[in-house]
Write an enzyme that holds these catalytic residues in place. Structure first.
Site, PDB file in Angstrom:
ATOM      1  N   SER A   1       0.816  -1.216   0.000  1.00 44.61           N
ATOM      2  CA  SER A   1       0.000   0.000   0.000  1.00 44.61           C
ATOM      3  C   SER A   1       0.848   1.263   0.000  1.00 44.61           C
ATOM      4  O   SER A   1       0.539   2.229  -0.702  1.00 44.61           O
ATOM      5  CB  SER A   1      -0.941   0.005   1.207  1.00 44.61           C
ATOM      6  OG  SER A   1      -1.781  -1.117   1.191  1.00 44.61           O
TER       7      SER A   1
ATOM      8  N   HIS B   1       0.383   4.659   4.556  1.00 42.86           N
ATOM      9  CA  HIS B   1      -0.132   5.252   3.321  1.00 42.86           C
ATOM     10  C   HIS B   1       0.424   6.658   3.115  1.00 42.86           C
ATOM     11  O   HIS B   1       0.902   6.998   2.019  1.00 42.86           O
ATOM     12  CB  HIS B   1      -1.661   5.304   3.363  1.00 42.86           C
ATOM     13  CG  HIS B   1      -2.297   3.955   3.254  1.00 42.86           C
ATOM     14  ND1 HIS B   1      -3.658   3.751   3.268  1.00 42.86           N
ATOM     15  CD2 HIS B   1      -1.751   2.719   3.134  1.00 42.86           C
ATOM     16  CE1 HIS B   1      -3.924   2.474   3.137  1.00 42.86           C
ATOM     17  NE2 HIS B   1      -2.779   1.819   3.072  1.00 42.86           N
TER      18      HIS B   1
END
Length: 509
Positions: free
Chosen positions: A282, A333
């Protein structure tokens, strides 16, 4: 005029009629700018002018649908040798609104040989910028052809340069990373399961306690591991759609660096802000978003005219989704997003150099990474991170490595001063396994002193007293455990067993 708008004002050709006497232009990076229609026509009467304006509105309606604009404003520029012979000014005074839907409006300007200055003035007012260039009384056919060729060449060159920005390489590493993460997922499943904590740690998931002990490679290996099939599917799909675009823009080598740097940045951010075990691509995928944001910084008009309208909403959705779902590692993230942006700034674009800007990004990136690592390790050393200590101890317990678990827990108790009940309970459990029964009893008694309503402590203490053949104390503690948690069957079973043993013990005496 066509040359002026295409070469100097950055308009793009939408339609060019075969007779080359009608041209439609659009300023794509500014959706609020009107569509331009340039038409070379000799107008004799006002009614023919009116009919042509109505035709323009109808054609504009179709063009609006083709380019995805709900409402369309068209500036209709007539180039005519002479104005109509009758009264025509009223036709040009107010915009014509297409009657079906009222979504297309046409404002018309007339440029003639004798009145072009007033026409330029009206056009400048409508476009809110100065529109003017010198005009001679006569042009040769050769000069006219040169102007046409120059305008078309300018449009073609701009289109070619823009296409080159999106074709610097064929995707290679995107598909290689997809293959690697699928292969490693299958390996995890064969070795105990991708959701099994022990298996994840064994194969290199981000596990803060091991990083504190010097396993620096855990900043890299989590990028290629995934926890569960859904996690793998989502990240692989995201990489499939996003990776090729970034690799085409930045080239293979730059993409490799951006992807890995962003992934590592995401793991570092997770290391600082989250004590939990984590893995996944991610952060690297958000790094691809970051690289596209750098592209938007350097080429804003091209970005918002091409991939921007699709990239920005997806990025915003992912960020909002991340902050509303508790299990998602938002630190990873955001760290990946920043890492991708910085990495793109370091390498810039193929065959293009900005030494000062690239050096600035390099120094900034090095400072952030160094500062983050120093903060992460110092924060661990000074705060004595209890969650990490417990995670490490529990991992050693799962491996039945009680010596290591004992060392971790006792060191934490010495350093922390006031550890939580969980630490004392885990330490007593390890001491029991290591046959340090007196130490275990001492810690369990301390636990009960700190929290008199902890049934597990009474139960384990009862077992210790039973081991010492002190049946009375064993029974007292077992009864207390059963009283605090009557639903736990093993507590009641121990009480019954002790009741059975006690009478015979008394009779023997």
């Amino acid at each position: 005029m066509a040359h002026f708008f295409i070469s100097e004002q950055d308009y793009r050709i939408i339609q060019l009629f075969e007779n080359q006497k009608e041209l439609w232009l659009e300023k794509l990076e500014n959706k609020k700018a009107p569509i331009l229609r340039l038409v070379r026509i000799d107008l004799d009467w006002s009614n023919s002018l009116q009919r042509d304006i109505e035709f323009t509105a109808s054609n504009g309606e179709q063009i609006g649908k083709q380019i995805g604009r709900g409402e369309l404003s068209v500036v209709n520029i007539y180039i005519s040798q002479f104005p109509p012979v009758d009264d025509y000014e009223y036709v040009l005074q107010t915009p014509f609104i297409y009657p079906q839907g009222n979504k297309t409006s046409v404002t018309s300007v007339l440029l003639t040989g004798s009145q072009y200055e007033s026409g330029f003035k009206a056009l400048s007012a409508r476009l809110e910028r100065e529109i003017s260039f010198p005009i001679r009384d006569e042009y040769s056919d050769e000069e006219v052809m040169d102007q046409k060729k120059a305008a078309l060449d300018s449009a073609i060159q701009k289109s070619k340069k823009e296409k080159e920005m999106f074709s610097n390489a064929k995707p290679f590493f995107t598909y290689l990373f997809m293959i690697i993460q699928v292969a490693l997922f299958l390996l995890l499943e064969l070795q105990g399961g991708s959701t099994n904590t022990t298996t994840l740690i064994k194969f290199g998931a981000k596990f803060n306690p091991y990083i504190y002990e010097g396993e620096w490679w855990r900043f890299i290996t989590p990028i290629f591991l995934h926890i569960g099939l859904l996690h793998l599917a989502m990240n692989t799909l995201a990489l499939y759609f996003l990776g090729p675009a970034v690799e085409k823009i930045f080239g293979n080598t730059r993409f490799l660096f951006i992807y890995l740097f962003a992934g590592i940045s995401g793991v570092i951010a997770s290391f600082i802000f989250s004590p939990n075990i984590s893995a996944g691509a991610s952060g690297a995928i958000f790094g691809c978003f970051g690289a596209l944001l750098y592209f938007a910084l350097i080429y804003p008009k091209l970005f918002f005219r091409t991939i921007g309208p699709s990239v920005i909403p997806v990025l915003i959705f992912n960020l909002i989704f991340g902050f509303t779902v508790s299990i998602i590692d938002n630190a990873g993230h955001l760290g990946g997003l920043a890492g991708g942006f910085l990495a793109a700034g370091i390498f810039h674009f193929p065959r293009k150099r900005k030494p000062f800007l690239q050096t600035l990004f390099l120094l900034l990136s090095a400072s952030i990474i160094y500062g983050s690592l120093v903060y992460g390790f110092q924060h661990s050393a000074t705060s004595g991170n209890e969650s990490s200590t417990m995670m490490l101890a529990q991992e050693y317990i799962k491996q039945e490595n009680y010596e290591q678990a004992y060392g971790v827990l006792t060191k934490y108790v010495e350093d922390a001063g006031t550890p939580s009940l969980d630490v004392y309970f885990a330490l007593s459990f390890v001491e029991i396994k290591m046959n340090k029964l007196e130490d275990a009893k001492s810690h369990l008694l301390k636990l009960i002193q700190l929290d008199p309503d902890l049934p597990e402590a009474y139960y384990n203490l009862a077992l210790l007293y039973l081991e010492e053949n002190d049946l009375k104390e064993a029974k007292n503690n077992a009864e207390k455990a059963a009283e605090l948690n009557s639903s736990q069957q093993e507590y009641s079973d121990l009480v019954q067993e002790l009741n059975r043993l006690l009478p015979s013990s008394d009779g023997g005496e």
